[in-house]
Design a protein around this motif. Structure first.
Motif, mmCIF file in Angstrom:
data_model
loop_
_atom_site.group_PDB
_atom_site.id
_atom_site.type_symbol
_atom_site.label_atom_id
_atom_site.label_comp_id
_atom_site.label_asym_id
_atom_site.label_seq_id
_atom_site.Cartn_x
_atom_site.Cartn_y
_atom_site.Cartn_z
ATOM 1 N N ASN A 50 -1.310 24.018 5.470
ATOM 2 C CA ASN A 50 -1.634 25.378 5.039
ATOM 3 C C ASN A 50 -1.926 25.492 3.553
ATOM 4 O OD1 ASN A 50 -1.493 26.584 7.574
ATOM 5 N ND2 ASN A 50 0.749 26.465 7.485
ATOM 6 N N ALA A 51 -1.759 24.389 2.842
ATOM 7 C CA ALA A 51 -1.868 24.457 1.383
ATOM 8 C C ALA A 51 -3.309 24.531 0.905
ATOM 9 C CB ALA A 51 -1.190 23.246 0.758
ATOM 10 N N GLY A 52 -4.260 24.156 1.779
ATOM 11 C CA GLY A 52 -5.645 24.104 1.309
ATOM 12 C C GLY A 52 -5.820 22.886 0.436
ATOM 13 N N LYS A 58 0.846 -1.191 0.000
ATOM 14 C CA LYS A 58 0.000 0.000 0.000
ATOM 15 C C LYS A 58 0.883 1.243 0.000
ATOM 16 C CE LYS A 58 -3.917 2.167 2.256
ATOM 17 N NZ LYS A 58 -4.749 2.195 1.032
ATOM 18 N N LEU A 59 0.534 2.179 -0.872
ATOM 19 C CA LEU A 59 1.317 3.407 -0.986
ATOM 20 C C LEU A 59 0.531 4.588 -0.443
ATOM 21 C CD1 LEU A 59 2.728 3.038 -4.616
ATOM 22 C CD2 LEU A 59 3.871 2.466 -2.452
ATOM 23 N N MET A 60 1.269 5.551 0.078
ATOM 24 C CA MET A 60 0.675 6.823 0.440
ATOM 25 C C MET A 60 1.527 7.907 -0.218
ATOM 26 S SD MET A 60 -0.102 8.239 4.238
ATOM 27 C CE MET A 60 -1.838 8.513 4.410
ATOM 28 N N THR A 61 0.855 8.950 -0.714
ATOM 29 C CA THR A 61 1.609 9.999 -1.384
ATOM 30 C C THR A 61 1.941 11.105 -0.398
ATOM 31 O OG1 THR A 61 0.515 9.499 -3.458
ATOM 32 C CG2 THR A 61 1.599 11.634 -3.302
ATOM 33 N N CYS A 62 3.205 11.217 -0.065
ATOM 34 C CA CYS A 62 3.659 12.294 0.805
ATOM 35 C C CYS A 62 3.747 13.563 -0.039
ATOM 36 C CB CYS A 62 5.024 11.929 1.391
ATOM 37 S SG CYS A 62 5.802 13.276 2.273
ATOM 38 N N PRO A 63 3.193 14.693 0.423
ATOM 39 C CA PRO A 63 3.251 15.916 -0.381
ATOM 40 C C PRO A 63 4.687 16.372 -0.644
ATOM 41 C CG PRO A 63 1.812 16.199 1.532
ATOM 42 C CD PRO A 63 2.480 14.865 1.684
ATOM 43 N N MET A 64 5.622 15.904 0.170
ATOM 44 C CA MET A 64 7.028 16.278 -0.008
ATOM 45 C C MET A 64 7.782 15.246 -0.845
ATOM 46 S SD MET A 64 9.358 18.493 1.150
ATOM 47 C CE MET A 64 9.324 18.976 2.863
ATOM 48 N N ARG A 103 -10.482 13.248 7.954
ATOM 49 C CA ARG A 103 -9.290 14.090 7.744
ATOM 50 C C ARG A 103 -8.358 13.828 8.909
ATOM 51 N NH1 ARG A 103 -9.694 19.729 8.052
ATOM 52 N NH2 ARG A 103 -7.846 19.964 6.752
ATOM 53 N N GLU A 104 -7.128 13.452 8.628
ATOM 54 C CA GLU A 104 -6.253 13.024 9.714
ATOM 55 C C GLU A 104 -4.811 13.443 9.471
ATOM 56 O OE1 GLU A 104 -7.178 8.865 9.486
ATOM 57 O OE2 GLU A 104 -6.067 8.608 7.624
ATOM 58 N N TRP A 105 -4.083 13.556 10.568
ATOM 59 C CA TRP A 105 -2.666 13.904 10.501
ATOM 60 C C TRP A 105 -1.835 12.658 10.261
ATOM 61 C CZ3 TRP A 105 -1.484 18.822 10.205
ATOM 62 C CH2 TRP A 105 -2.289 19.775 10.853
ATOM 63 N N TRP A 106 -0.848 12.781 9.396
ATOM 64 C CA TRP A 106 0.119 11.710 9.176
ATOM 65 C C TRP A 106 1.515 12.309 9.171
ATOM 66 C CZ3 TRP A 106 -0.474 6.351 8.108
ATOM 67 C CH2 TRP A 106 -1.801 5.909 8.049
ATOM 68 N N ARG A 107 2.508 11.457 9.423
ATOM 69 C CA ARG A 107 3.901 11.894 9.316
ATOM 70 C C ARG A 107 4.681 10.909 8.455
ATOM 71 N NH1 ARG A 107 6.791 13.456 14.374
ATOM 72 N NH2 ARG A 107 5.837 11.582 15.214
ATOM 73 N N HIS A 108 5.434 11.440 7.516
ATOM 74 C CA HIS A 108 6.407 10.600 6.819
ATOM 75 C C HIS A 108 7.622 10.539 7.740
ATOM 76 C CE1 HIS A 108 9.659 9.806 3.753
ATOM 77 N NE2 HIS A 108 8.852 8.764 3.662
ATOM 78 N N THR A 109 7.838 9.384 8.377
ATOM 79 C CA THR A 109 8.793 9.311 9.485
ATOM 80 C C THR A 109 10.239 9.611 9.069
ATOM 81 O OG1 THR A 109 7.386 7.448 10.054
ATOM 82 C CG2 THR A 109 9.059 8.025 11.624
ATOM 83 N N PRO A 110 10.743 9.045 7.960
ATOM 84 C CA PRO A 110 12.156 9.286 7.650
ATOM 85 C C PRO A 110 12.489 10.757 7.451
ATOM 86 C CG PRO A 110 11.290 7.493 6.313
ATOM 87 C CD PRO A 110 10.126 8.099 7.019
ATOM 88 N N THR A 111 11.534 11.558 6.960
ATOM 89 C CA THR A 111 11.833 12.969 6.709
ATOM 90 C C THR A 111 11.081 13.887 7.670
ATOM 91 O OG1 THR A 111 10.038 13.097 5.094
ATOM 92 C CG2 THR A 111 12.222 12.553 4.247
ATOM 93 N N ASN A 112 10.379 13.284 8.636
ATOM 94 C CA ASN A 112 9.602 14.054 9.613
ATOM 95 C C ASN A 112 8.704 15.095 8.939
ATOM 96 O OD1 ASN A 112 8.710 14.673 12.153
ATOM 97 N ND2 ASN A 112 10.300 16.199 12.532
ATOM 98 N N THR A 113 8.025 14.669 7.879
ATOM 99 C CA THR A 113 7.095 15.546 7.164
ATOM 100 C C THR A 113 5.673 15.289 7.655
ATOM 101 O OG1 THR A 113 8.519 15.339 5.235
ATOM 102 C CG2 THR A 113 6.308 16.259 4.884
ATOM 103 N N VAL A 114 5.078 16.296 8.256
ATOM 104 C CA VAL A 114 3.723 16.130 8.786
ATOM 105 C C VAL A 114 2.735 16.775 7.818
ATOM 106 C CG1 VAL A 114 2.180 16.695 10.703
ATOM 107 C CG2 VAL A 114 4.560 16.055 11.156
ATOM 108 N N PHE A 115 1.661 16.061 7.527
ATOM 109 C CA PHE A 115 0.689 16.558 6.550
ATOM 110 C C PHE A 115 -0.683 15.980 6.862
ATOM 111 C CE2 PHE A 115 2.596 12.660 5.107
ATOM 112 C CZ PHE A 115 1.552 11.930 4.575
#
Ligand SMILES: Cc1cc2nc3c(=O)[nH]c(=O)nc-3n(C[C@H](O)[C@H](O)[C@H](O)COP(=O)(O)OP(=O)(O)OC[C@H]3O[C@@H](n4cnc5c(N)ncnc54)[C@H](O)[C@@H]3O)c2cc1C
Lengths: 413, 90
Positions: free
Chosen positions: B79-81, B2-8, B49-61
């Motif tokens: 903040n991107a809307g 299963k994949l998730m698309t990190c905005p970063m 709507r939920e918070w997730w973090r990409h752990t290796p890069t500590n990207t929260v979205f």
């Protein structure tokens, strides 16, 4: 004799033997309606009919009998919790199981073999000492053991000396046990049905009518019925069922997965778990190694399984018993669990006068099947919540009087 | 997988992400509203709507995910809307 046997065998029109009667038509009303035909609902029906003489009862089950979490659980029965109300409650639960086969005249295959929980970290050891002292104070059999004793109790454990998951000690809980999950449900169902309790399979509750502070009607896919009292024991979707009666519950759904290996010769005669690895192992009476662990890491109301979670379970199992590496997995599955913020159940009164709750059983409710059924039957029959259930009231959240059992739940359900 | 698309970082294995729970209003509830906020989290059978973090890069979205199908509908920065969605991947 052989001739008679042959004649009997060739005769047509045999009535198949059934422990559980076929589903009858729904009546217009019942004294008690139980939503959910899992172990809990069936146990409540049994104690209502056998102890309290209430027999005009319908158990409504949307699928087949006890096909929810009762069918999916890994059957750990234990009382090594942390808070006194929990220990008192689960201790009574274990004691009821000890004599349940005799009481029901139905073999539930109860096997009191003890549970060994391993610590691989200082933090785990510290929490074990706390749980052991609380458990002793409450009169359960529990002690902290050193690595040497761990090896004596379970010689197969990989001690990993000097390694990343070195076994520093364990929590040995002699009262812990397993039982055959289906037999528990069937035994209760059979004996309840003998007293006239109606078990309605494939009967789904789809809505409720509430008037003032009472539930007046229960709508099902097979018709609408009236009920004097209602008990909700609907398993993973407890939050959604309560919402039909306008009641909000502090519950979130998480999948919980488990799996079994091919059968092996008996070698593991205890329940083994690790609080650091979030994995537990038990050998079933068929010889299969049952492997379980924590819930999925994110909220979901689905019974699908995932590869990452199965890999985590397998990794934990191989850390504890590397010699299992060549053993094949036979079956795997998942259930939806109804998790509360404090990992304790919600039992007793709701805001409605005739609506009783048996919910929030999450990953830990099989062991409470007997005691929850018995005590909620008492509640419904007398209209009073017994002292042993009072700490588990829904309104504990309003008072911030949570019963935090997260640490005592994560490693072995 | 299963994949998730990190905005970063784009589509990554779901195992690289940590779930942080429902997005809640950024206010200061008191009394009964506080109890509700703390303990009565959303448990819907729909899109959360939920918070997730990409752990290796500590990207929260933020992700929008269906709680019965597990389908990830979109992911985006706080903040991107919702306009600049990074799309979804299964
Ligand atoms: C993989 C796994 C492992 C577990 N391991 C353990 C363990 O080792 N030890 C332990 O103590 N606990 C364990 N548990 C938890 C345990 O299984 C449950 O807490 C317990 O079985 C709950 O019993 P119940 O009768 O309340 O719910 P269930 O057995 O789920 O019964 C509820 C019933 O309600 C029915 N229902 C739902 N909605 C409706 C409706 N609208 N109308 C009519 N009927 C409805 C369902 O079909 C279901 O049959 C485990 C759970 C899982 C999933």
């Amino acid at each position: 004799m052989p001739f008679n046997l042959l004649k009997y065998g060739l005769r047509s029109g045999h009535e198949p033997f059934r422990d559980i009667p076929a589903t009858p038509d729904l009546k217009a009303s019942y004294d008690v309606v139980i939503i959910g035909g899992g172990g809990h609902g069936l146990a409540a029906a049994y104690y209502l009919s056998h102890v309290h003489g209430i027999t005009n009862i319908a158990v409504l089950e949307k699928g087949y009998l006890a096909g929810g979490n009762t069918a999916r659980n890994t059957t750990t029965i234990r009382s090594n919790y942390l808070t006194p109300p929990s220990i008192a409650f689960y201790k009574e639960g274990v004691e009821l199981y000890e004599t349940l086969s005799q009481e029901l005249g139905f073999n539930i295959m109860f096997s009191q073999r003890g549970q060994l929980t391993l610590a691989h970290s200082d933090g785990a050891m510290r929490s074990f000492r706390l749980r052991a002292e609380m458990g002793k104070h409450m009169g359960t059999r529990i002690e902290v053991v050193d690595p040497k004793t761990v090896r004596e109790i379970c010689p197969q454990v990989h001690m990993d000396e000097g390694g990343r998951h070195e076994v520093l000690g364990g929590l040995w809980h002699e009262d812990a046990a397993t039982a055959r999950h289906d037999a528990v449900a069937w035994g209760y169902a059979k004996r309840a049905a003998e007293r006239g309790v109606e078990i309605h399979q494939r009967t789904e509750v789809t809505g409720m009518a509430v008037s003032g502070d009472r539930v007046t009607e229960i709508r099902t896919n097979r018709g609408t019925i009236r009920a004097g009292q209602v008990l909700q024991a609907a398993g993973g979707l407890n939050g959604q069922i309560a919402a039909l009666a306008g009641i909000a519950l502090p519950i979130r759904c998480f999948p919980l997965q488990a799996m079994v290996t091919q059968p092996l010769k008996p070698f593991l005669d205890i329940l083994l778990s690790s609080s650091d690895l979030h994995t537990y192992l038990v050998q079933s009476s068929r010889g299969e190694i049952v492997i379980g662990g924590g819930t999925d890491p994110y909220q979901l109301a689905s019974t699908r399984s995932t590869l990452p979670q199965k890999e985590a379970l397998a990794t934990g199992a191989l850390q504890l018993m590397p010699f299992l590496h060549n053993v094949k997995l036979l079956r795997q599955w998942a259930g939806i669990t109804d998790i509360t913020p404090d990992f304790s159940p919600i039992m007793g009164a709701s805001a409605l006068q005739n609506y009783w709750l048996d919910a929030g059983w999450g990953t830990w409710g099989f062991k409470a099947t007997a005691v929850a059924g018995k005590r909620l039957a008492e509640t419904i029959a007398t209209g009073r919540v017994p002292a042993i259930l009072q700490p588990f009231a829904l309104e504990r959240f309003d008072r911030f009087a949570l019963l935090n059992e997260m640490g005592a739940t994560a490693a072995g359900h | 997988m299963k994949l998730m698309t990190c905005p970063m970082n784009g589509p990554r294995s779901i195992a690289e992400f940590q779930w942080l729970g429902a997005v809640q209003p950024d206010d200061d509830p008191q009394g009964g509203a506080l109890v509700e906020r703390l303990f009565f989290a959303p448990n819907l059978l729909g899109v959360l709507r939920e918070w997730w973090r990409h752990t290796p890069t500590n990207t929260v979205f933020i992700a929008e995910r269906h709680l019965t199908t597990n389908e990830i509908l979109r992911t985006y920065f706080h903040n991107a809307g919702t306009d600049s969605t990074a799309g979804a991947a299964q």
